[in-house]
Design a protein around this motif. Structure first.
Motif, PDB file in Angstrom:
ATOM      1  N   MET A  97       0.908  -1.296   0.127  1.00 57.88           N
ATOM      2  CA  MET A  97      -0.041  -0.043   0.164  1.00 57.88           C
ATOM      3  C   MET A  97       0.727   1.293   0.281  1.00 57.88           C
ATOM      4  O   MET A  97       0.435   2.263   0.044  1.00 57.88           O
ATOM      5  CB  MET A  97      -0.907  -0.093   1.171  1.00 57.88           C
ATOM      6  N   ILE A  98       2.006   0.998  -0.006  1.00 61.21           N
ATOM      7  CA  ILE A  98       3.057   2.294  -0.117  1.00 61.21           C
ATOM      8  C   ILE A  98       3.963   1.808  -1.382  1.00 61.21           C
ATOM      9  O   ILE A  98       4.734   1.038  -1.494  1.00 61.21           O
ATOM     10  CB  ILE A  98       3.999   2.431   1.119  1.00 61.21           C
ATOM     11  N   HIS A  99       3.798   2.738  -2.573  1.00 59.33           N
ATOM     12  CA  HIS A  99       4.675   2.361  -3.595  1.00 59.33           C
ATOM     13  C   HIS A  99       5.955   3.454  -3.494  1.00 59.33           C
ATOM     14  O   HIS A  99       5.641   4.518  -3.228  1.00 59.33           O
ATOM     15  CB  HIS A  99       3.689   2.608  -5.002  1.00 59.33           C
ATOM     16  N   VAL A 100       7.178   2.794  -3.980  1.00 61.65           N
ATOM     17  CA  VAL A 100       8.478   3.444  -3.824  1.00 61.65           C
ATOM     18  C   VAL A 100       8.892   3.398  -5.210  1.00 61.65           C
ATOM     19  O   VAL A 100       8.862   2.515  -5.820  1.00 61.65           O
ATOM     20  CB  VAL A 100       9.321   2.743  -2.769  1.00 61.65           C
ATOM     21  N   HIS A 101       9.489   4.735  -5.609  1.00 64.84           N
ATOM     22  CA  HIS A 101       9.931   4.949  -6.942  1.00 64.84           C
ATOM     23  C   HIS A 101      11.266   5.855  -6.954  1.00 64.84           C
ATOM     24  O   HIS A 101      11.139   6.698  -6.276  1.00 64.84           O
ATOM     25  CB  HIS A 101       8.774   5.236  -7.842  1.00 64.84           C
TER      26      HIS A 101
ATOM     27  N   ASP B 160      -9.403   3.577  -1.582  1.00 64.45           N
ATOM     28  CA  ASP B 160     -10.681   3.182  -1.348  1.00 64.45           C
ATOM     29  C   ASP B 160     -10.961   3.305   0.419  1.00 64.45           C
ATOM     30  O   ASP B 160     -11.884   3.489   0.754  1.00 64.45           O
ATOM     31  CB  ASP B 160     -10.960   1.654  -1.442  1.00 64.45           C
ATOM     32  N   LYS B 161      -9.790   3.677   0.905  1.00 62.36           N
ATOM     33  CA  LYS B 161     -10.008   4.015   2.578  1.00 62.36           C
ATOM     34  C   LYS B 161      -9.643   5.413   2.830  1.00 62.36           C
ATOM     35  O   LYS B 161      -8.897   5.953   3.932  1.00 62.36           O
ATOM     36  CB  LYS B 161      -9.259   2.879   3.336  1.00 62.36           C
ATOM     37  N   ALA B 162      -9.581   6.171   1.839  1.00 59.07           N
ATOM     38  CA  ALA B 162      -8.995   7.540   1.969  1.00 59.07           C
ATOM     39  C   ALA B 162      -7.576   7.631   2.483  1.00 59.07           C
ATOM     40  O   ALA B 162      -7.115   8.628   3.034  1.00 59.07           O
ATOM     41  CB  ALA B 162     -10.094   8.344   3.011  1.00 59.07           C
ATOM     42  N   ASN B 163      -6.691   6.445   1.899  1.00 59.03           N
ATOM     43  CA  ASN B 163      -5.314   6.691   2.287  1.00 59.03           C
ATOM     44  C   ASN B 163      -4.999   6.422   3.901  1.00 59.03           C
ATOM     45  O   ASN B 163      -3.949   7.420   4.392  1.00 59.03           O
ATOM     46  CB  ASN B 163      -4.645   7.729   1.545  1.00 59.03           C
ATOM     47  N   SER B 164      -6.068   6.181   4.760  1.00 53.71           N
ATOM     48  CA  SER B 164      -5.994   5.999   5.868  1.00 53.71           C
ATOM     49  C   SER B 164      -4.845   4.899   6.253  1.00 53.71           C
ATOM     50  O   SER B 164      -4.600   4.156   5.492  1.00 53.71           O
ATOM     51  CB  SER B 164      -7.156   5.552   6.596  1.00 53.71           C
ATOM     52  N   LEU B 165      -3.926   5.370   7.346  1.00 59.92           N
ATOM     53  CA  LEU B 165      -2.795   4.638   7.568  1.00 59.92           C
ATOM     54  C   LEU B 165      -2.920   3.712   8.533  1.00 59.92           C
ATOM     55  O   LEU B 165      -3.481   3.949   9.630  1.00 59.92           O
ATOM     56  CB  LEU B 165      -1.760   5.576   8.131  1.00 59.92           C
TER      57      LEU B 165
ATOM     58  N   VAL C 288      -7.673  11.769  -1.894  1.00 59.46           N
ATOM     59  CA  VAL C 288      -7.342  12.379  -0.665  1.00 59.46           C
ATOM     60  C   VAL C 288      -6.048  12.062  -0.348  1.00 59.46           C
ATOM     61  O   VAL C 288      -5.572  11.095  -0.738  1.00 59.46           O
ATOM     62  CB  VAL C 288      -8.319  11.630   0.423  1.00 59.46           C
ATOM     63  N   PHE C 289      -5.286  12.987   0.241  1.00 64.41           N
ATOM     64  CA  PHE C 289      -3.564  12.507   0.574  1.00 64.41           C
ATOM     65  C   PHE C 289      -3.943  11.417   1.571  1.00 64.41           C
ATOM     66  O   PHE C 289      -3.098  10.400   1.643  1.00 64.41           O
ATOM     67  CB  PHE C 289      -2.873  13.655   1.126  1.00 64.41           C
ATOM     68  N   SER C 290      -4.415  11.830   2.713  1.00 65.65           N
ATOM     69  CA  SER C 290      -4.741  10.876   3.911  1.00 65.65           C
ATOM     70  C   SER C 290      -5.572  11.302   4.903  1.00 65.65           C
ATOM     71  O   SER C 290      -5.581  12.559   5.356  1.00 65.65           O
ATOM     72  CB  SER C 290      -3.281  10.515   4.731  1.00 65.65           C
TER      73      SER C 290
END
Length: 204
Positions: free
Chosen positions: A1-5, A19-24, A55-57
């Protein structure tokens, strides 16, 4: 759920739980800590934090918050790593920033947001304390009275007000957000890691 590039020393960490508003979750927070560590170890000259969706989070995952995540030390660990990173750090806020997610954004050197973003940190209403470093970082950006408006009065502010307060540094339309954020990294990306770190150390 965290993409690293990693693109030529510019690392982008993307929250990918739209789908969960980027809730952590706790796992996501740990993955973010590990990714920041990896970027620093690899000599990244810039680090961009962003999210997928509108949403960012929304902050902590509600189920995990009820189980204790809201008061976990992982939030402070993440913001501490971002603040200590010897590279240029940018929060590319693709949407609303809420709750505990404030920490990583406040710890960044720069914040770029879409005009649709909202900002709120409802710790007073929820009965929690903010992350230890957040009030001072927030007050340094917007002043103590406005920090109290957000943390104590529960003010919800829109992107234009956040820009006028100094909470964000620039607005960008959604389709241009990452382009604008990446443009801000170009000089750092072309420099040595030592040069980037040296200039950052000179700025309080």
């Amino acid at each position: 759920m965290i993409h690293v590039h990693d693109a030529g020393g510019v690392w982008t960490l993307t929250l990918d739980r739209p789908d969960k508003a980027n809730s952590l979750t706790a796992l996501m927070l740990q993955d973010l800590c590990d990714a920041v560590d990896a970027a620093c170890h690899a000599g990244a000259r810039a680090l961009v934090l962003t999210g997928r969706g509108k949403v960012f989070s929304a902050g902590a995952d509600l189920d995990e918050a009820r189980a204790g995540l809201a008061t976990s030390g992982l939030w402070e660990a993440l913001s501490g790593r971002v603040a200590a990173a010897p590279c240029l750090t940018i929060a590319a806020l693709n949407g609303t920033l809420a709750g505990g997610a404030f920490g990583m954004a406040l710890a960044c050197d720069l914040r770029v947001a879409v005009p649709q973003a909202k900002f709120f940190y409802p710790v007073m209403k929820l009965g929690f304390l903010p992350q230890p470093s957040d009030p001072a970082r927030l007050a340094a950006l917007v002043g103590p009275a406005r920090a109290k408006m957000i943390l104590m009065a529960g003010a919800r502010i829109d992107a234009s007000e956040a820009l006028s307060w100094g909470l964000v540094d620039r607005l960008a339309e959604p389709e241009a957000l990452m382009q604008d954020a990446t443009a801000l990294t170009q000089n750092a990306a072309a420099a040595s890691g030592e040069h980037v770190a040296a200039i950052k150390r000179m700025i309080p």
